[in-house]
Design a protein around this motif. Sequence first.
Motif, PDB file in Angstrom:
ATOM      1  N   LEU A 105       0.856  -1.182   0.000  1.00 26.60           N
ATOM      2  CA  LEU A 105       0.000   0.000   0.000  1.00 26.60           C
ATOM      3  C   LEU A 105       0.895   1.237   0.000  1.00 26.60           C
ATOM      4  CD1 LEU A 105      -2.923   1.137   0.294  1.00 26.60           C
ATOM      5  CD2 LEU A 105      -2.484   1.237   2.748  1.00 26.60           C
ATOM      6  N   ASN A 106       0.764   2.056  -1.004  1.00 27.71           N
ATOM      7  CA  ASN A 106       1.606   3.248  -1.141  1.00 27.71           C
ATOM      8  C   ASN A 106       0.717   4.396  -1.608  1.00 27.71           C
ATOM      9  OD1 ASN A 106       3.659   5.072  -1.378  1.00 27.71           O
ATOM     10  ND2 ASN A 106       4.826   3.930  -2.900  1.00 27.71           N
ATOM     11  N   LEU A 107       0.290   5.247  -0.680  1.00 30.67           N
ATOM     12  CA  LEU A 107      -0.613   6.349  -0.983  1.00 30.67           C
ATOM     13  C   LEU A 107       0.128   7.668  -0.817  1.00 30.67           C
ATOM     14  CD1 LEU A 107      -3.814   5.145   0.903  1.00 30.67           C
ATOM     15  CD2 LEU A 107      -3.135   4.681  -1.450  1.00 30.67           C
ATOM     16  N   SER A 108       0.150   8.460  -1.867  1.00 35.58           N
ATOM     17  CA  SER A 108       0.766   9.786  -1.839  1.00 35.58           C
ATOM     18  C   SER A 108      -0.345  10.825  -1.946  1.00 35.58           C
ATOM     19  CB  SER A 108       1.761   9.935  -2.991  1.00 35.58           C
ATOM     20  OG  SER A 108       2.310  11.238  -3.000  1.00 35.58           O
ATOM     21  N   ILE A 109      -0.428  11.708  -0.945  1.00 43.07           N
ATOM     22  CA  ILE A 109      -1.497  12.699  -0.895  1.00 43.07           C
ATOM     23  C   ILE A 109      -0.867  14.082  -0.861  1.00 43.07           C
ATOM     24  CG2 ILE A 109      -3.509  13.505   0.389  1.00 43.07           C
ATOM     25  CD1 ILE A 109      -3.755  10.690   1.524  1.00 43.07           C
TER      26      ILE A 109
END
Length: 391
Positions: A105-109
């Motif tokens: 899981l790799n979320l960039s916000i």
Amino acid sequence: MARSEELEEQRDLWGPSTEIAKGQRTAQTWVAANKDLTTKTVLVIKNLSEGDKVQVRVKAVHGNGSIGTTVLPEPVLIKHPIDAPKIRLPRNLRGTFIRKAGQALNLSIPFQGSPKPVITWSKDEQPIDTAHVNVRNGPVDTILFIRKVERKDSGKYKLVVQVDTLVDEVVLDIQIVELPGPPQTMKMLDVWGFNVALEWQPPKDNGNSEISGYTIQKSDKKTGEWFTVLEKHHATTYTVSDLVMGNHYNFRVFSENLCGLSATAAPCKDTAFIPKIGKSFNLPVYQEKDFNEPPKFTQPPADKTATAGFTTKLYCSVRGNPRPKVSWLKNQMLLDQNPKFRALTSEGICTLEIRKPCTFDGGVYTCKAVNAFGEAVVDCKLEVKAVPVAQ
């Protein structure tokens, strides 16, 4: 009179004077912020240092020499202007974000705000486990990273971006799914004709995802091989049809969700037997067809004109069973011993070849076919013309 006009002129030229002092109100070091007097009521003080507290006072200088002073009630803290925080949530994170167990899981916000915002992550209103979840905060984005997600990582993740007293926040709904468990208690309801009615219960564990369907399989006891009857069936009952008489069948069912089919199937404990239907079969009696047939000419020979010295042929066709014997006659005289004539018969086609005929070979030719059930005769005329002699 001249003195009063001079004072009026000076009063127009003079105006307010602004001074600043760093530190507390007790500080007595005042520095002029504007070198010259100004008649404006607005002044921008430049080249101040961030973090300083500045006391500001304004002096009004009148033409008659009197001075009026106004001091700000509180010191002013010098700091950068505040840019309200704003989170730029990607479109794919605005709904439920689904990930399969075992994946990364790799979320960039991305976000914006000035000065540098304070970033806070939480899961289900509790601080996140930093030993399992990695967070990297940059000047313009924050990254949430889990190397290998587990089902327990499902939940609502709150991101809070704060600048001074201004706050922006979003909630991410993350759902971790895995393979479902097998259905429960598959049983056989009824067997009739070539059909078997089956029923089962949904699985206890749906893999944290809605069950999208069931896959039903059957196995013939003779071969032991499994064949899929139906895929993505939504109900928990099904009737298997078109089974073979005399065979025994076993059945099983898999459950399916976003991740695929369950690792194991729910077997049916009962075995279905499709009985043979008792019917007697009487072989029909067929009358034997008599294929015997007397000879019959289907195509008689045609009358023909030939040229003396040039070989010619006569043709006809005959049928009959058993195969008839064919003979040729000229003017009612048999030609079988004459080497000038050659008779051939193949697949019912009768041919008489006349080699280099002369005018005496003209006449009536007869083809005769004979078998045990009769005979047939056909005639034709042959005219042989002499070759004209050149003079």
